[in-house]
Write an enzyme that holds these catalytic residues in place. Structure first.
Site, PDB file in Angstrom:
ATOM      1  N   ASP A 127      -5.106  -5.425  22.712  1.00 43.56           N
ATOM      2  CA  ASP A 127      -3.868  -6.204  22.853  1.00 43.56           C
ATOM      3  C   ASP A 127      -2.627  -5.353  22.611  1.00 43.56           C
ATOM      4  OD1 ASP A 127      -5.278  -8.616  23.287  1.00 43.56           O
ATOM      5  OD2 ASP A 127      -5.576  -8.847  21.126  1.00 43.56           O
ATOM      6  N   CYS A 166      33.382  -3.771   1.447  1.00 41.15           N
ATOM      7  CA  CYS A 166      33.498  -4.717   2.560  1.00 41.15           C
ATOM      8  C   CYS A 166      32.860  -4.106   3.802  1.00 41.15           C
ATOM      9  CB  CYS A 166      34.952  -5.083   2.828  1.00 41.15           C
ATOM     10  SG  CYS A 166      35.950  -3.693   3.417  1.00 41.15           S
ATOM     11  N   CYS A 219       1.146  30.403 -16.828  1.00 44.14           N
ATOM     12  CA  CYS A 219       2.185  31.413 -16.989  1.00 44.14           C
ATOM     13  C   CYS A 219       3.470  30.950 -16.315  1.00 44.14           C
ATOM     14  CB  CYS A 219       1.742  32.758 -16.403  1.00 44.14           C
ATOM     15  SG  CYS A 219       1.476  32.688 -14.608  1.00 44.14           S
ATOM     16  N   ASP A 265      -3.887 -14.356  23.048  1.00 44.66           N
ATOM     17  CA  ASP A 265      -5.229 -13.802  23.235  1.00 44.66           C
ATOM     18  C   ASP A 265      -6.227 -14.851  22.749  1.00 44.66           C
ATOM     19  OD1 ASP A 265      -7.283 -11.766  23.593  1.00 44.66           O
ATOM     20  OD2 ASP A 265      -7.340 -11.717  21.396  1.00 44.66           O
ATOM     21  N   CYS A 293       3.383  29.948 -12.682  1.00 38.52           N
ATOM     22  CA  CYS A 293       2.931  28.585 -12.378  1.00 38.52           C
ATOM     23  C   CYS A 293       4.105  27.611 -12.375  1.00 38.52           C
ATOM     24  CB  CYS A 293       1.889  28.126 -13.403  1.00 38.52           C
ATOM     25  SG  CYS A 293       0.374  29.106 -13.427  1.00 38.52           S
ATOM     26  N   CYS A 341      33.854  -0.642   4.995  1.00 34.04           N
ATOM     27  CA  CYS A 341      33.224   0.500   4.307  1.00 34.04           C
ATOM     28  C   CYS A 341      31.885   0.842   4.954  1.00 34.04           C
ATOM     29  CB  CYS A 341      33.013   0.169   2.830  1.00 34.04           C
ATOM     30  SG  CYS A 341      34.502  -0.161   1.895  1.00 34.04           S
ATOM     31  N   ASP A 373      -4.722  -9.787  18.374  1.00 28.71           N
ATOM     32  CA  ASP A 373      -5.228  -9.182  17.140  1.00 28.71           C
ATOM     33  C   ASP A 373      -6.086  -7.948  17.369  1.00 28.71           C
ATOM     34  OD1 ASP A 373      -7.459 -10.412  18.269  1.00 28.71           O
ATOM     35  OD2 ASP A 373      -8.354 -10.835  16.316  1.00 28.71           O
TER      36      ASP A 373
END
Length: 843
Positions: free
Chosen positions: A742, A34, A102, A537, A105, A37, A738
């Site tokens: 802007d 709920c 090895c 714009d 690695c 929590c 855009d």
């Protein structure tokens, strides 16, 4: 478990200016029941040192945390969540690793993987060349592990394993379903016995064994302590952390009914079977009272049926919540399943997440494009409707950009990957939608505050109800008073209150994404409804943003070819849309090669300057030439004014301080701009067009679009100031643009809306992204905000009204506990179903 399904990667916060060291991560959390929590987890995480912000979404079962990695880490969050009584979800991935020679690695890989945030265990087997990594869900993706191994000098790919048939969420839904079915089977005889006990249902035949209290105890016990154990566990963890949630109410109410019935059963069994006097008058009296009770007066059916109904509600709620995430599922399903990549002169098939930058990718007809990239070879048409909403395919040729998840219609394309994995356009869309659904709207804080004090108040009311009935109304009727108190406890559940806002935000933002509108957070979805003024714009927003070269006028001592050579040489160094249109127009006239330019200088709002063949060239506005003391003939200025009246952007050209001519370009308005602007005006919103263009050109475009208010010749650095002026008059302002210039205005506005076809910087600075580049999306965004907020208010009203009405009814004895349980269970479901109506919203 879907090993590649984790949606978010730990990454630097986008708010880098204010908090340069902040990172953001998302944890998947189990065990929340709920709003109390989620509020407890959020409060606990927020108080940790180094945490700047924590948001916990009950519906999505996620916690989104912004933090300083220098002070705190994923393990600290995991430990805190577990200390609060909940669990973080872990995932695992298996890898095939090559290049190890090895033990050093494998040890280096293990060490490198273990240092990644969220990794709890990393095992690398040198002999089998495999790796197994376990990590906190939400903090990493499989591709992050692959890239880390590559950084360490090895290669890795996802190990082919059998995919699990269902997701974690589907498994959880199935578990809840079978819990309810088993509980219903065990509770049915108890419900049958209860139905036969009422006078108006005396015609119902009830087997004698169903009325036996011992039989009822046998059936009720597994329901109470096995199927209902989740409520006890949740209540214990909640109380342990000095908090209270729905589990406390359920556990307390059902335990009261169960243990009181068990007490009566023990007395009845003792008195009825042995008949012994226990040596005390009180015992004799209790035994007699208990023995005299009809079997239906026991409350085993109350506890069992309550738990059954709550489990049913939990199952239905899980189903509904699963539907609320459908928008993200739909976006994820858009992603292609494989990619053809050329590596070492061989064509291999990969999961798109494992395509690397600059990989050469082949896309055949009928296939989805797996990653964002640039076409290197081939010609085709691509269906981009999932991004632009445009149903007509777009032709693609070498040099054109393509976007992942779009469909290649015909022709084979070879493209170079430019954005992969989390950086792809589709991943960014999914990220924005998840971000909107994960962060709380401000209105949610109201519900959080109420939920925090709700349970203690309800427990107090239940105690008062019991004492009122037991001491004043029906003295010594312990069972009757207990029944009323249980009804109060059960009907007052904060679940509906906690689900009221997040489910609506999820449904609303998901529906918005289907319309190509991406809200970056719940707060923006909430505040968009208040917009009073929209500032647009011009170029690329009101207009198509693709101007074409229309006119070339030269001075008497200049030829057209010579002037265009100078202009083309300068403008090919500029990235401005007008410059691109000029260069394309010159090339279309037959001039393919220009002289080289040097010392290029861009002067935003004025024009450009460069040196061509040792000559100084200026291209720009009247003000630019005036500031450079270039004399322009009156007749030229008259010609310029005439072109500007036609809505054409006209630029003067000067060479070595002498006027040489002028060029004009025109940009037509979008087909939908006029309709969209009219729609906004009908909604009562003021429209302002702001541009760096001159007054005449701006006014011409504004007239065509139906805009009365125009701010022309506004320099980029002044756009933000113009927005602030409007805000000073008390206006709630949305800026729509855009371009890079802007971005400051988008950031300053109350709501910044970036046209998705624009620049990446503009999209990052905005609060809302309009993927389709259609101004109708502005009205759609505002309408979506209004409808979503209306839906949230409906949810909150009914969640609160339900308790305000239900608690008194239960306290007055007009509501049986089992009926209260049914009402409580279905209240949460009704809230979620009301929110899901937004998914069918039409605009």
């Amino acid at each position: 478990m879907d090993k590649l399904s984790t949606p978010k990667l730990t990454q630097p916060s986008t708010n880098t200016d204010a908090h340069p060291a902040l990172w953001q991560t998302t944890l998947h959390i189990k065990g929340m029941t709920c709003a109390a929590c989620s509020a407890r987890i959020e409060k606990g995480l927020s108080r940790m040192e180094g945490v700047q912000q924590a948001n916990v979404n009950l519906t999505m079962e996620k916690a989104t945390i912004s933090y300083d990695p220098a002070h705190i880490g994923i393990d600290d969050f995991q430990n805190k969540v577990e200390a609060l009584g909940f669990q973080t979800v872990t995932e695992s991935v298996d890898l095939n690793i090559t290049g190890m020679t090895c033990a050093a690695c494998s040890a280096r890989i293990e060490k490198g993987l273990s240092k990644l945030p969220g990794v709890s265990r990393a095992n690398v087997n040198l002999a089998l060349e495999t790796g197994h990594v376990e990590y906190v869900s939400g903090t990493l993706k499989g591709s992050d592990l692959i890239h880390k191994i590559r950084q360490l000098g090895f290669t890795a790919q996802l190990k082919e394993t059998e995919e699990e048939t269902v997701s974690l969420r589907e498994q959880e839904i199935q578990r809840k379903k079978w819990n309810w079915i088993l509980s219903a089977i065990l509770s049915l005889p108890l419900l049958w016995a209860m139905a036969g006990h009422f006078s108006f249902t005396s015609w119902i035949w009830v087997p004698d064994v169903f009325m036996n209290p011992l039989f009822q105890w046998v059936l009720a016990t597994p329901v109470q302590f096995f199927l209902g154990r989740q409520f006890y566990i949740g209540a214990y963890k909640s109380l342990k952390n000095r908090s209270a949630n729905m589990d406390v109410l359920v556990a307390l109410g059902t335990s009261m009914a169960y243990f009181y019935s068990l007490y009566l059963t023990s007395l009845t069994s003792t008195g009825g079977l042995s008949g012994h006097n226990h040596g005390g008058s009180s015992v004799v009296t209790d035994t007699a009272n208990a023995a005299s009770q009809a079997p239906g007066d026991f409350y085993f059916e109350t506890s069992a049926v309550l738990i059954t109904l709550i489990l049913l509600g939990k199952w239905l709620e899980a189903l509904a919540k699963g539907r609320s995430t459908q928008s993200i599922k739909s976006l994820i399903e858009m992603a292609p399943r494989s990619a053809r990549v050329i590596r070492d002169d061989q064509e291999i098939s990969l999961v798109p997440e494992y395509v690397l930058m600059n990989d050469l990718v082949i896309v055949k007809p009928g296939e989805k494009i797996p990653v964002d990239g640039v076409v290197e070879e081939g010609f085709s048409s691509v269906d981009e409707s999932m991004l632009s909403g445009e149903s007509l395919p777009v032709d693609k040729k070498p040099g054109d950009s393509v976007t992942g998840a779009t469909m290649n219609k015909n022709g084979i394309l070879r493209l170079r990957a430019t954005r992969v994995g989390a950086d792809s356009a589709l991943s960014q869309i999914i990220k924005i939608v998840e971000q909107a659904q994960g962060f709380k709207a401000p209105i949610q804080r109201i519900a959080d505050v109420i939920s925090g004090i709700f349970v203690p108040i309800v427990v107090s009311l239940a105690a008062i109800t019991f004492l009122f009935w037991y001491l004043l109304i029906s003295p010594n009727d312990f069972g009757g008073a207990l029944e009323k108190a249980i009804a109060v406890l059960v009907i007052a559940c904060p679940c509906a209150l906690g689900l009221a806002t997040p489910t609506s935000i999820m449904a609303g933002s998901g529906r918005a994404a289907e319309y190509g509108i991406l809200f970056k957070g719940g707060e923006y979805l909430e505040s968009a409804q208040h917009i009073q003024t929209v500032v647009l714009d011009k170029t690329g927003t009101v207009t198509n943003g693709k101007p074409v070269l229309t006119d070339v006028k030269t001075a008497a001592n200049w030829t057209r070819t010579a002037l265009l050579n100078q202009v083309g040489a300068v403008e090919q160094s500029s990235e401005h849309p007008l410059a691109e249109a000029i260069v394309e127009g010159i090339k279309a006239s037959g001039m393919k090669v220009f002289s080289k330019s040097e010392h290029f200088k861009n002067m935003p709002g004025y024009g450009v300057q460069a040196t061509v063949q040792s000559q100084d060239v200026l291209i720009g506005t009247r003000r630019l030439l005036s500031d450079q003391h270039v004399a322009v003939p009156p007749e030229a200025l008259t010609q310029m004014s005439e072109l500007e009246k036609q809505g054409k952007t006209t630029m003067l050209v000067a060479v070595d301080g002498q006027w040489a001519g002028m060029i004009a370009v025109a940009d037509t308005i979008k087909d939908t701009s006029k309709q969209a602007i009219r729609r906004l005006q009908v909604m009562g919103i003021q429209i302002v067009m702001m541009t760096g263009d001159n007054e005449r050109t701006a006014r011409s475009v504004a007239r065509q679009a139906g805009i009365e208010n125009v701010l022309a010749e506004v320099l980029p650095e002044r756009k933000a100031a113009e927005i602030q002026k409007l805000q000073e008059y008390g206006q709630k302002v949305a800026m729509v643009g855009d371009g890079i210039n802007d971005a400051p205005a988008l950031a300053v506005a109350d709501i910044g809306m970036a046209v998705g076809t624009g620049t990446h910087i503009a999209v990052e600075a905005a609060d809302v992204t309009l993927m389709r580049g259609d101004l109708n999306s502005i009205a759609d965004a505002i309408e979506l905000s209004q409808r979503t907020m209306r839906n949230i208010k409906q949810n909150l009203f009914w969640a609160l009204a339900y308790n305000v009405i239900g608690i008194p009814i239960a306290a007055l004895g007009f509501l049986a506990p089992w009926l209260a349980g049914a009402a409580m269970a279905f209240s949460s479901v009704s809230v979620v179903l009301n929110s899901l109506r937004l998914q069918r919203m039409k605009l």
